[in-house]
Design an enzyme around this catalytic site. Structure first.
Site, PDB file in Angstrom:
ATOM      1  N   ASP A 149      47.443  39.352  43.130  1.00 37.36           N
ATOM      2  CA  ASP A 149      47.063  40.642  42.552  1.00 37.36           C
ATOM      3  C   ASP A 149      46.270  41.425  43.598  1.00 37.36           C
ATOM      4  O   ASP A 149      45.699  40.838  44.515  1.00 37.36           O
ATOM      5  CB  ASP A 149      46.120  40.439  41.352  1.00 37.36           C
ATOM      6  CG  ASP A 149      46.858  39.993  40.106  1.00 37.36           C
ATOM      7  OD1 ASP A 149      48.096  39.823  40.159  1.00 37.36           O
ATOM      8  OD2 ASP A 149      46.193  39.805  39.074  1.00 37.36           O
ATOM      9  N   MET A 150      46.205  42.745  43.416  1.00 36.76           N
ATOM     10  CA  MET A 150      45.313  43.538  44.270  1.00 36.76           C
ATOM     11  C   MET A 150      44.113  43.955  43.424  1.00 36.76           C
ATOM     12  O   MET A 150      44.286  44.514  42.336  1.00 36.76           O
ATOM     13  CB  MET A 150      46.036  44.767  44.816  1.00 36.76           C
ATOM     14  CG  MET A 150      45.235  45.503  45.868  1.00 36.76           C
ATOM     15  SD  MET A 150      44.817  44.501  47.320  1.00 36.76           S
ATOM     16  CE  MET A 150      46.326  44.574  48.271  1.00 36.76           C
ATOM     17  N   GLN A 178      48.831  49.249  45.352  1.00 31.50           N
ATOM     18  CA  GLN A 178      48.448  50.266  44.351  1.00 31.50           C
ATOM     19  C   GLN A 178      48.768  51.675  44.855  1.00 31.50           C
ATOM     20  O   GLN A 178      48.286  52.081  45.919  1.00 31.50           O
ATOM     21  CB  GLN A 178      46.944  50.153  44.080  1.00 31.50           C
ATOM     22  CG  GLN A 178      46.541  48.798  43.513  1.00 31.50           C
ATOM     23  CD  GLN A 178      45.121  48.405  43.877  1.00 31.50           C
ATOM     24  OE1 GLN A 178      44.655  48.677  44.982  1.00 31.50           O
ATOM     25  NE2 GLN A 178      44.415  47.743  42.967  1.00 31.50           N
ATOM     26  N   ARG A 199      54.988  44.126  44.375  1.00 31.26           N
ATOM     27  CA  ARG A 199      54.864  44.692  43.025  1.00 31.26           C
ATOM     28  C   ARG A 199      54.025  45.967  43.156  1.00 31.26           C
ATOM     29  O   ARG A 199      52.828  45.904  43.442  1.00 31.26           O
ATOM     30  CB  ARG A 199      54.142  43.698  42.116  1.00 31.26           C
ATOM     31  CG  ARG A 199      53.802  44.256  40.735  1.00 31.26           C
ATOM     32  CD  ARG A 199      52.528  43.623  40.170  1.00 31.26           C
ATOM     33  NE  ARG A 199      52.638  42.184  40.058  1.00 31.26           N
ATOM     34  CZ  ARG A 199      51.577  41.381  40.032  1.00 31.26           C
ATOM     35  NH1 ARG A 199      50.350  41.866  40.125  1.00 31.26           N
ATOM     36  NH2 ARG A 199      51.738  40.085  39.938  1.00 31.26           N
ATOM     37  N   LYS A 202      50.133  51.246  39.712  1.00 26.60           N
ATOM     38  CA  LYS A 202      49.388  52.492  39.941  1.00 26.60           C
ATOM     39  C   LYS A 202      47.951  52.186  40.390  1.00 26.60           C
ATOM     40  O   LYS A 202      47.377  52.903  41.196  1.00 26.60           O
ATOM     41  CB  LYS A 202      49.385  53.342  38.674  1.00 26.60           C
ATOM     42  CG  LYS A 202      50.768  53.931  38.373  1.00 26.60           C
ATOM     43  CD  LYS A 202      50.746  54.885  37.209  1.00 26.60           C
ATOM     44  CE  LYS A 202      52.161  55.332  36.856  1.00 26.60           C
ATOM     45  NZ  LYS A 202      52.212  56.164  35.642  1.00 26.60           N
ATOM     46  N   GLY A 203      47.348  51.109  39.852  1.00 28.40           N
ATOM     47  CA  GLY A 203      45.966  50.766  40.201  1.00 28.40           C
ATOM     48  C   GLY A 203      45.075  50.895  38.991  1.00 28.40           C
ATOM     49  O   GLY A 203      45.136  51.887  38.270  1.00 28.40           O
ATOM     50  N   ALA A 204      44.242  49.869  38.762  1.00 25.51           N
ATOM     51  CA  ALA A 204      43.502  49.769  37.503  1.00 25.51           C
ATOM     52  C   ALA A 204      41.993  49.929  37.636  1.00 25.51           C
ATOM     53  O   ALA A 204      41.278  49.819  36.655  1.00 25.51           O
ATOM     54  CB  ALA A 204      43.812  48.414  36.852  1.00 25.51           C
ATOM     55  N   THR A 245      55.077  48.769  36.182  1.00 26.53           N
ATOM     56  CA  THR A 245      54.611  49.943  35.429  1.00 26.53           C
ATOM     57  C   THR A 245      55.278  49.992  34.057  1.00 26.53           C
ATOM     58  O   THR A 245      56.354  49.419  33.868  1.00 26.53           O
ATOM     59  CB  THR A 245      54.915  51.250  36.208  1.00 26.53           C
ATOM     60  OG1 THR A 245      54.464  52.363  35.439  1.00 26.53           O
ATOM     61  CG2 THR A 245      56.391  51.428  36.506  1.00 26.53           C
ATOM     62  N   ARG A 307      39.939  47.056  31.212  1.00 30.46           N
ATOM     63  CA  ARG A 307      40.861  47.834  32.060  1.00 30.46           C
ATOM     64  C   ARG A 307      42.105  48.237  31.267  1.00 30.46           C
ATOM     65  O   ARG A 307      42.640  49.325  31.450  1.00 30.46           O
ATOM     66  CB  ARG A 307      41.239  47.041  33.318  1.00 30.46           C
ATOM     67  CG  ARG A 307      40.107  46.932  34.318  1.00 30.46           C
ATOM     68  CD  ARG A 307      40.588  46.563  35.719  1.00 30.46           C
ATOM     69  NE  ARG A 307      41.113  45.215  35.784  1.00 30.46           N
ATOM     70  CZ  ARG A 307      40.388  44.131  36.019  1.00 30.46           C
ATOM     71  NH1 ARG A 307      39.082  44.223  36.242  1.00 30.46           N
ATOM     72  NH2 ARG A 307      40.939  42.946  36.070  1.00 30.46           N
ATOM     73  N   ARG A 308      42.563  47.359  30.359  1.00 34.62           N
ATOM     74  CA  ARG A 308      43.727  47.719  29.514  1.00 34.62           C
ATOM     75  C   ARG A 308      43.353  48.879  28.587  1.00 34.62           C
ATOM     76  O   ARG A 308      44.146  49.775  28.360  1.00 34.62           O
ATOM     77  CB  ARG A 308      44.198  46.530  28.661  1.00 34.62           C
ATOM     78  CG  ARG A 308      44.642  45.290  29.413  1.00 34.62           C
ATOM     79  CD  ARG A 308      45.921  45.452  30.207  1.00 34.62           C
ATOM     80  NE  ARG A 308      45.816  46.139  31.464  1.00 34.62           N
ATOM     81  CZ  ARG A 308      45.371  45.609  32.620  1.00 34.62           C
ATOM     82  NH1 ARG A 308      44.969  44.373  32.676  1.00 34.62           N
ATOM     83  NH2 ARG A 308      45.347  46.325  33.723  1.00 34.62           N
TER      84      ARG A 308
END
Ligand SMILES: Cc1cc2nc3c(=O)[nH]c(=O)nc-3n(C[C@H](O)[C@H](O)[C@H](O)COP(=O)(O)OP(=O)(O)OC[C@H]3O[C@@H](n4cnc5c(N)ncnc54)[C@H](O)[C@@H]3O)c2cc1C
Length: 325
Positions: A149-150, A178, A199, A202-204, A245, A307-308
C-alpha cells in the site's frame, strides 16, 4: 430523506478544495481518544460491518470464499499501521505467513496487501525490507502475490525504494501509487524499467497543497492521465495496470482508452474495496473484466474506517443510523 439528516450530506466537492467534512474526518482519524472510544463502542463496531466482514481473519477468509464464486479475486489486508516497536512487525509478518498458508489450503485466488509501516518501516528500513522479502517469497511459493500500500506522502520515497528491492526479486509484487500527488507521473517513469505492477488510487490521506492537488477534479483528471500512461506502457509489456477506484465514469473512460489501444480485458484489472459498489463489481465481472475485492479485517480498524468515512462523508449517516436506531 428527513430534513434533519441532510446536514450529513456535503455538497458535491468536485471543484472545491478539500471539503470540511473530509478534513474533519481525516483529522479525527489521528485522535487517540476517539480511537479508544470507537474500539470500545459496540455501535461503531457494528457500523464497520459495511466495509469489513469481521475482525477475525476467518471472517475475511469465509467472505472471500463467497466473493470468488462469480470469478472475482481477493486481496487481504490486516488493519494496523504505524507500529511503535519493531518487535510487533515480527508478529505481523508471522500472521501473514500463516495467512498465505490458509489461502493455499482453501484454494483461494487471493493476494495480500501490507502497509510498510505495519512491517516496521518507521523503526528500521532494513528490517522492513527483510519482512517484505520473506512475505513476497512465501507468496510466490503458494501462487499468490504481495502488494505494498502507499501511505501518506512522507513515506513515498522509502516505499518506492522498498518496492524496487522486492520487485527485483519477486516480479509479481504490486505497489499502490496515488494520483493526488504531483510527483506520481515521475515516480511511474522511474519504475518503468522494472515493469511495475501498479494499483493506481486517488489517495486517502490529508496532504498539504504543496504536494497534492487540493481539488478533487484535478485528482480525477490526473488519475485518467496516469492510467492512460499505464495502459500505453502495458501495450509494450512495461506495466500491469490496476484501477483501484470506485469511480464508475472514470473507469468507463479508462476502459474506452484501453479499447482504443486494443488492450484486451484481463491485461488490466479493476480493484475495489469490500462493501463498496458491489453491484458494479459484479457487473464488470459479468462483462469479462478482471475484478478484485480488497477485504480488510483485524481489530485496529479505527484510522482505516475514518478514511472510508472521509471518502464519502455521507457515510457518516450510516454510523448515525446505527447509534440512533
Ligand atoms: C483496492 C483499493 C486499494 C487502495 N489502496 C490505497 C492505498 O494504498 N493508499 C491510499 O492512499 N489509498 C488507497 N485506496 C483508497 C483510495 O485512495 C481512495 O481514497 C478511495 O478509493 C476513494 O476514492 P475513489 O477512487 O473510489 O473515488 P471517489 O471519487 O472518492 O468515489 C467515487 C464513488 O465511489 C463511491 N465511494 C467511494 N468511496 C466510498 C466509500 N468509502 N463509501 C461508499 N462509497 C464510496 C461513491 O459513490 C463515490 O461517488 C485504495 C482504494 C482501493 C479501491
Amino acid at each position: 430523506m428527513p430534513q434533519t439528516l441532510r446536514c450529513w450530506r456535503l455538497p458535491p466537492d468536485s471543484t472545491l478544495p478539500m471539503p470540511i467534512g473530509r478534513s474533519i474526518l481525516l483529522a479525527a482519524a489521528k485522535s487517540e481518544a476517539l480511537n479508544s472510544f470507537a474500539l470500545k463502542s459496540r455501535v461503531v463496531k457494528r457500523a464497520t460491518k459495511a466495509f469489513m466482514p469481521g475482525e477475525k481473519p476467518e471472517d475475511a477468509l469465509n467472505a472471500g470464499a463467497e466473493l470468488v464464486k462469480d470469478g472475482r479475486k481477493i486481496i487481504y489486508t490486516k488493519l494496523g499501521e504505524a507500529l511503535t516497536q519493531l518487535a510487533d512487525a515480527d508478529k505481523v509478518r508471522d500472521h501473514y505467513l500463516w495467512l498465505f498458508d490458509q489461502i493455499k489450503t482453501r484454494g483461494l485466488p487471493a493476494h495480500v496487501s501490507i502497509k510498510p509501516t505495519q512491517l516496521g518501516l518507521d523503526q528500521s528500513e532494513s528490517a522492513c525490507l527483510a519482512h517484505c522479502l520473506a512475505l513476497a517469497a512465501k507468496a510466490e511459493s503458494v501462487g499468490s502475490a504481495l502488494w505494498l500500500d502507499m501511505e501518506d506522502s512522507t513515506y513515498v520515497d522509502r516505499t518506492l525504494k522498498l518496492y524496487e528491492a522486492v520487485k527485483a526479486k519477486h516480479p509479481s509484487t504490486g505497489l499502490a501509487l496515488q494520483s493526488y500527488l504531483f510527483r506520481t507521473p515521475k515516480d511511474l517513469e522511474r519504475l518503468r524499467p522494472l515493469k511495475p505492477v501498479i494499483r493506481l488510487v486517488k489517495g486517502a490521506y490529508a496532504e498539504p497543497a504543496t504536494v497534492a492537488f487540493p481539488k478533487k477534479s484535478d485528482t480525477d483528471e490526473a488519475y485518467y492521465q496516469i492510467a492512460s500512461t499505464m495502459l500505453e506502457m502495458a501495450t509494450t509489456g512495461e506495466c500491469t495496470p490496476i484501477l483501484g477506484t470506485h469511480d464508475m465514469p472514470l473507469i468507463g473512460r479508462i476502459i474506452a482508452r484501453a479499447n482504443e489501444l486494443k488492450l484486451a480485458k484481463g491485461r488490466y484489472e479493476v480493484h475495489m474495496l469490500y462493501g463498496i459498489r458491489s453491484r458494479e463489481q459484479q457487473r464488470l465481472r459479468a462483462e469479462g473484466h478482471a475484478v478484485t475485492v480488497l477485504v480488510s479485517y483485524g481489530d485496529a480498524w479505527y484510522r482505516w474506517y475514518m478514511r472510508r468515512l472521509a471518502e464519502r462523508p455521507a457515510n457518516v449517516w450510516f454510523v448515525a443510523k446505527s447509534i440512533f436506531g
